[in-house]
Motif scaffolding. Structure first.
Motif, PDB file in Angstrom:
ATOM      1  N   ALA A  99       0.849  -1.195   0.000  1.00  0.00           N
ATOM      2  CA  ALA A  99       0.000   0.000   0.000  1.00  0.00           C
ATOM      3  C   ALA A  99       0.884   1.245   0.000  1.00  0.00           C
ATOM      4  N   SER A 101       0.673   4.546   1.713  1.00  0.00           N
ATOM      5  CA  SER A 101      -0.149   5.121   2.767  1.00  0.00           C
ATOM      6  C   SER A 101      -0.790   6.449   2.369  1.00  0.00           C
ATOM      7  N   GLY A 102      -1.926   6.287   1.789  1.00  0.00           N
ATOM      8  CA  GLY A 102      -2.883   7.296   1.340  1.00  0.00           C
ATOM      9  C   GLY A 102      -2.387   8.698   1.137  1.00  0.00           C
ATOM     10  N   SER A 104      -0.346  10.678   2.483  1.00  0.00           N
ATOM     11  CA  SER A 104       1.021  11.159   2.652  1.00  0.00           C
ATOM     12  C   SER A 104       1.909  10.867   1.448  1.00  0.00           C
ATOM     13  N   TYR A 105       1.429  10.110   0.462  1.00  0.00           N
ATOM     14  CA  TYR A 105       2.241   9.860  -0.735  1.00  0.00           C
ATOM     15  C   TYR A 105       2.443  11.168  -1.498  1.00  0.00           C
TER      16      TYR A 105
END
Ligand code: ATP
Ligand code: MN
Length: 459
Positions: A99, A101-102, A104-105
């Motif tokens: 994944a 991480s939503g 913070s990418y």
């Protein structure tokens, strides 16, 4: 790899693909996931239909997936109804590998500035632009080796550490194992340093290259070089790669012919092998790029002496901010004029005043000019600098004395002129300048993975 899938004839064969999510879009019951793996410019569109039977894992993966995540997706390769792509994956299975991480990418959105991307240089190859630069850089490096190997050149690894401090090419990085914290003013003793004398990172492999040309006839170097350039320009790095061929039993004419053949080979190869990446650069980075590369590849390079070039420039002096005169170094505006206005194509300028060129270049019989050549190309100006080398011991020592150089420390270089001296010539091409030219990228820091420049050595 996606590159292979995209060239296949889509006839419903079952395929598994792995890569990273560029975008995820949902439309009613359809989920579109664009997956790229860096093997080519294009991404593969994977389409899921949620009205069909999907495993629990696939359903949770589809919900959880976000830009930057790594996935494995399987399905049938079918021809695509969408514009601009010929195949897509009618997908039925998705597995989340890692994944992203939503929120913070850092590469959520498109259109980040290149300045910002330099701050996340470890992630920037995932962007379309920097990914394309990386593929072009790789192919050009391969083409450099292929060109020389096919012409019978031997690849020579010249040293990175050197003790010649006077190659006269610019500021050098000194290296030492002396404990700088313990040194007080005036107590430096280089005889106690690691190499027993002052040592530096190399600025060029040429002098060592010449020694191998005097044994193997045709050689090239291709390696990192270092210059403590504090200039902060869009064309200078502190660490860059240089290509330096050297040919024995050769004169300036042979050198010019080699340079022309080399440039044309590289451009022809990249136009042929990376048209997808180049189309992107032509559309988004520099309009007309492909036409320029093609025209250089198809052209005949014009030859002109420095003296004649200056005469032409003087006739058009009104065009220039920097007034040209015999003895001046050619400025960008002059180089642009010669290629774009005068010759309408690449130009090789020869026989420069010795004062503005390096000590090792062969002096002409006029005593004022040397057998130097610079290859100039439209849009950029100088791309290659080379020369026939002084192969006469007396002449070379004379020139070194004029320049106040420390002759004894060049004993090994002078030996080439003592034992079986031959006429020889070579040139240097800065690899990043080449990649910049081929991609149209404005800043040299964006064509090397981890740029080193004043104040910048992160990663
Ligand atoms: P420039 O005038 O652009 O500083 P130069 O005359 O110092 O170049 P050379 O000493 O002839 O350059 O070096 C050979 C080649 O190496 C140049 O033609 C250029 O392509 C490349 N080059 C030189 N300095 C740098 C640098 N700091 N960063 C990247 N490439 C460089
Ligand atoms: Mn320079």
């Amino acid at each position: 790899m996606i590159k292979d899938l995209l060239t296949e004839e889509p006839c419903g064969q079952h395929t598994v693909t792995r890569g990273w999510v560029r975008t995820k879009r949902t439309m009613k019951n359809l989920v579109f996931i664009e997956v790229y793996d860096g093997s080519c410019f294009a991404a593969l569109q994977c389409t899921f239909d949620r009205t069909t039977e999907l495993s629990i894992e696939t359903q949770t993966t589809l919900d959880a997936l976000s830009t930057g995540a790594s996935v494995e997706i399987s399905g049938k390769l079918v021809s695509s109804p969408a514009q601009g792509q010929c195949v897509e994956l009618a997908a039925d299975e998705a597995r989340l590998i890692g994944a992203a991480s939503g929120e913070s990418y850092p590469l959520q959105k498109k259109g980040h500035s290149f300045e910002f991307l330099r701050e996340i240089a470890h992630l920037r190859p995932r962007t379309a632009t920097i990914g394309a630069v990386a593929r072009i850089r790789s192919r050009l490096a391969y083409a450099v080796h292929t060109f020389f190997q096919e012409q019978g050149f031997q690849y020579v690894h010249t040293p990175i550490i050197t003790t010649n401090d006077a190659e006269g090419t610019g500021a050098m990085f000194q290296i030492t194992t002396l404990d700088l914290a313990k040194i007080t003013a005036g107590t430096l003793d280089y005889s106690k340093d690691f190499f027993g004398k002052k040592a530096f990172l190399t600025v060029s492999g040429q002098l060592e290259g010449e020694t191998y040309a005097a044994a193997l006839s045709r050689i090239y170097t291709f390696g990192p070089t270092f210059r403590a350039e504090n200039s902060n320009t869009s064309r200078h790095l502190a660490e860059f790669w240089m290509i330096e061929p050297e040919i024995a039993f050769a004169h300036l004419e042979d050198d010019m012919a080699l340079a022309e053949k080399f440039i044309k080979y590289l451009f022809t190869d990249i136009l042929d092998k990376h048209s997808d990446d180049l189309e992107f650069f032509d559309t988004h980075i520099e309009k007309g790029l492909i036409a320029t590369l093609q025209s250089v590849a198809d052209s005949r390079f014009t030859h002109i002496t420095y003296t004649d070039a200056i005469r032409e420039l003087e006739h058009h002096a009104a065009n220039f901010e920097f007034k040209p005169f015999w003895g001046c170094d050619l400025q960008s505006e002059h180089e642009k004029f010669l290629t774009e206005q005068l010759a309408h194509g690449p130009v090789i300028v020869t026989d420069y005043p010795k004062e503005i060129k390096a000590f090792y270049m062969k002096t002409n019989s006029d005593g004022k000019t040397v057998r130097a050549m610079d290859v100039l190309v439209p849009r950029l100006g100088e791309i290659i600098g080379g020369s026939e080398r002084e192969d006469d011991l007396e002449q070379l020592q004379l020139r070194m004395r004029e320049l106040g150089m420390d002759i004894p420390s060049y004993w090994w270089y002078l030996d080439l002129r003592r034992f079986g001296s031959v006429p020889h010539a070579g040139f240097g091409l800065g690899f990043e300048r080449l990649v910049q030219y081929v991609t149209g990228m404005a800043n040299i820091r964006d064509v090397i993975p981890y740029p080193r420049a004043a104040g910048q050595a992160e990663f």
